[in-house]
Scaffold this motif. Sequence first.
Motif, short mmCIF file in Angstrom:
data_model
loop_
_atom_site.label_atom_id
_atom_site.label_comp_id
_atom_site.label_asym_id
_atom_site.label_seq_id
_atom_site.Cartn_x
_atom_site.Cartn_y
_atom_site.Cartn_z
N GLY A 237 18.63 9.36 5.14
CA GLY A 237 17.85 8.12 5.18
C GLY A 237 16.39 8.36 5.52
N HIS A 238 15.57 7.29 5.43
CA HIS A 238 14.14 7.40 5.74
C HIS A 238 13.84 6.79 7.10
N LEU A 239 12.73 7.21 7.70
CA LEU A 239 12.30 6.68 9.01
C LEU A 239 12.36 5.14 9.05
N THR A 240 11.95 4.51 7.95
CA THR A 240 11.90 3.04 7.92
C THR A 240 13.28 2.41 7.73
N HIS A 241 14.32 3.24 7.76
CA HIS A 241 15.68 2.70 7.67
C HIS A 241 16.32 2.66 9.06
N GLY A 242 15.47 2.55 10.10
CA GLY A 242 16.01 2.30 11.44
C GLY A 242 15.77 3.37 12.47
N GLY B 219 19.67 3.81 -0.22
CA GLY B 219 18.56 4.58 -0.79
C GLY B 219 18.19 5.62 0.25
N ALA B 220 17.53 6.71 -0.16
CA ALA B 220 17.35 7.82 0.78
C ALA B 220 16.16 8.71 0.44
N SER B 221 15.84 9.58 1.40
CA SER B 221 14.75 10.54 1.21
C SER B 221 15.27 11.92 0.86
N SER B 222 16.50 12.19 1.26
CA SER B 222 17.02 13.53 1.01
C SER B 222 18.52 13.48 0.74
N SER C 281 10.19 0.55 -3.52
CA SER C 281 9.96 1.89 -4.04
C SER C 281 8.57 2.38 -3.65
N THR C 282 8.41 3.68 -3.72
CA THR C 282 7.07 4.23 -3.80
C THR C 282 6.81 4.46 -5.28
N THR C 283 5.55 4.69 -5.63
CA THR C 283 5.25 4.92 -7.05
C THR C 283 4.81 6.36 -7.30
N HIS C 284 4.83 7.19 -6.24
CA HIS C 284 4.23 8.53 -6.39
C HIS C 284 5.22 9.68 -6.41
N LYS C 285 6.51 9.40 -6.43
CA LYS C 285 7.46 10.52 -6.42
C LYS C 285 7.89 10.78 -7.87
N THR C 286 9.19 10.60 -8.18
CA THR C 286 9.57 10.86 -9.58
C THR C 286 8.88 9.91 -10.56
N VAL D 49 17.72 -2.07 -1.75
CA VAL D 49 17.79 -0.67 -2.19
C VAL D 49 16.38 -0.09 -2.17
N ASP D 50 16.23 1.00 -1.45
CA ASP D 50 14.96 1.72 -1.43
C ASP D 50 15.10 2.89 -2.41
N MET D 51 14.55 2.69 -3.62
CA MET D 51 14.74 3.71 -4.67
C MET D 51 13.53 4.64 -4.78
N ALA D 52 12.78 4.79 -3.66
CA ALA D 52 11.52 5.55 -3.70
C ALA D 52 11.66 6.89 -4.42
N HIS D 53 12.69 7.65 -4.07
CA HIS D 53 12.80 8.99 -4.64
C HIS D 53 13.20 9.00 -6.10
N ILE D 54 14.07 8.07 -6.47
CA ILE D 54 14.70 8.16 -7.79
C ILE D 54 14.11 7.19 -8.81
N HIS E 123 0.82 -1.21 0.00
CA HIS E 123 0.00 0.00 0.00
C HIS E 123 0.86 1.26 0.00
N SER E 124 2.10 1.15 0.47
CA SER E 124 2.95 2.33 0.59
C SER E 124 4.41 1.92 0.57
N GLY E 125 5.28 2.92 0.53
CA GLY E 125 6.71 2.63 0.58
C GLY E 125 7.11 2.01 1.90
N SER E 126 6.49 2.48 2.98
CA SER E 126 6.83 1.93 4.30
C SER E 126 6.45 0.45 4.37
N GLN E 127 5.29 0.11 3.80
CA GLN E 127 4.88 -1.30 3.83
C GLN E 127 5.74 -2.17 2.92
N ALA E 128 6.24 -1.58 1.84
CA ALA E 128 7.16 -2.32 0.97
C ALA E 128 8.42 -2.68 1.79
N ASN E 129 8.93 -1.69 2.53
CA ASN E 129 10.12 -1.95 3.34
C ASN E 129 9.84 -2.96 4.44
N MET E 130 8.67 -2.81 5.08
CA MET E 130 8.31 -3.77 6.13
C MET E 130 8.22 -5.19 5.56
N1 PLP Z 1 11.38 5.25 1.44
C1 PLP Z 1 11.83 6.48 1.12
C2 PLP Z 1 13.25 6.62 0.66
C3 PLP Z 1 10.98 7.58 1.22
O1 PLP Z 1 11.45 8.80 0.93
C4 PLP Z 1 9.65 7.38 1.65
C5 PLP Z 1 8.70 8.50 1.78
O2 PLP Z 1 8.97 9.63 1.65
C6 PLP Z 1 9.26 6.09 1.99
C7 PLP Z 1 10.13 5.05 1.88
C8 PLP Z 1 7.89 5.83 2.57
O3 PLP Z 1 6.89 5.92 1.68
P1 PLP Z 1 5.36 6.05 2.19
O4 PLP Z 1 5.18 7.44 2.65
O5 PLP Z 1 4.57 5.69 0.96
O6 PLP Z 1 5.17 5.05 3.28
#
Ligand code: PLP
Length: 407
Positions: A116-121, A165-168, A217-222, A191-196, A87-94
């Motif tokens: 890094g992202h919250l779900t990276h620890g 992989g990273a958020s910023s 990945s998420t599907t809603h960014k780039t 690899v969490d390629m959500a952003h790229i 359903h989301s990037g966080s659930q993909a990582n989980m």
């Molecule tokens: N992974 C990365 C690198 C992200 O930047 C984000 C969200 O910004 C997520 C995972 C989490 O995605 P979601 O908000 O869909 O749970």
Amino acid sequence: MKDIEIGQLIAKEKERQLTHIELIASENFVSDDILEAAGSILTNKYAEGYPSKRYYGGCEYIDQIETIAIERAKKLFNAEHANVQPHSGSQANMGVYQAILNHGDVVLGMDLSAGGHLTHGHPLSFSGINYEFHSYKVDPITECIDYDEVRNVALKYKPKLIVCGASSYPRFIDFKKFKEIADEVGAYLMVDMAHIAGLVAVGLHPSPVPYADFVTSTTHKTLRGPRAGLILCKEKYKDLLDKRIFPGIQGGPLEHIIAAKAICFKEAMNVDFKVYQKQVLDNVQALIKSLKEEGFRIVSGGSDNHLLLVDVKKSCGITGKKAETILDTINITCNKNSIPFDQEKPAYCSGIRLGSAAMTTRGFNCDDFYKVGKIIAKCLKNIDDKKLHEELKQEVLSLVKDKPLHK
Ligand code: PLP
């Protein structure tokens, strides 16, 4: 809409989106087709399970839609297997963590303040709560990933999984080097390629798929699809992963969103999409040039992707929170962001993160982004000048005028 209360708020939000310059690096504007699928009658359908192995009847069309989504995701990223149900990037990582880790296992991820992202620890995320995460940072001088440090931390903690992989993080990530380190310590690589993801799809960022055991990945960014997640993996992990998503951590898949993801993957295979992604990269460079001319410090000195981090504390003595708030008053939307080794608390931050993906979709070119840089600079250098702010807001409104959310 019969629900006037919600209908009016949706209308107001649409007006806000139309009249603001959207620079949040994780946002984008979807096409009408994606919007139509996401708001379609597919939301009525339960379809627990996977195509041709469902726990509900009436899934003949749903099966076809999900199969198309899976095949398109595999083709787009040249992957052996795709799970399109997160359903989301966080659930993909989980889902990946649950597939290969046990409670308390050691994992290596990128520090949040380094990008890094919250779900990276993060200690408040399920990731930090359930697993023993350690982190790598960036080099204090270059503000780029120091692969020798990653290797040293990996050798020290012997993680079962390395996450990258990273958020910023505004720079290219060398997935091959991460793979070599993972192999040396006998770790899985995720690899969490959500952003790229959009850049990866068109070959403007090296792909992690050949190197990683799992790519999330998420599907809603780039990638410019619906708000959702995606996992790619090697064929050998298919059963393990699919079982972890359903019944492991999710119930019924959101088939309206899966249909929207299928459309997104097809759109991303169009030649237009590569032209769009190239413009995303050029626009970031125009914004950086404009801000640097005004004396702003850009973290790591620049960007290789769709985002940049501006050190507003160093550049004009204000926190990221203050910058975010003031820019909002002139209809520019962005978010405060920690910068490497930030001295400010996370609620304030020293930086702001700016991205070009959303406004490039609305048709902004390099000239527009150059102007946006000047507007931001004037605003942040004169934070108490209300008259100037009103003028800048009018400039913003004229820039967004006649620019639809998505052509
Ligand atoms: N992974 C990365 C690198 C992200 O930047 C984000 C969200 O910004 C997520 C995972 C989490 O995605 P979601 O908000 O869909 O749970």
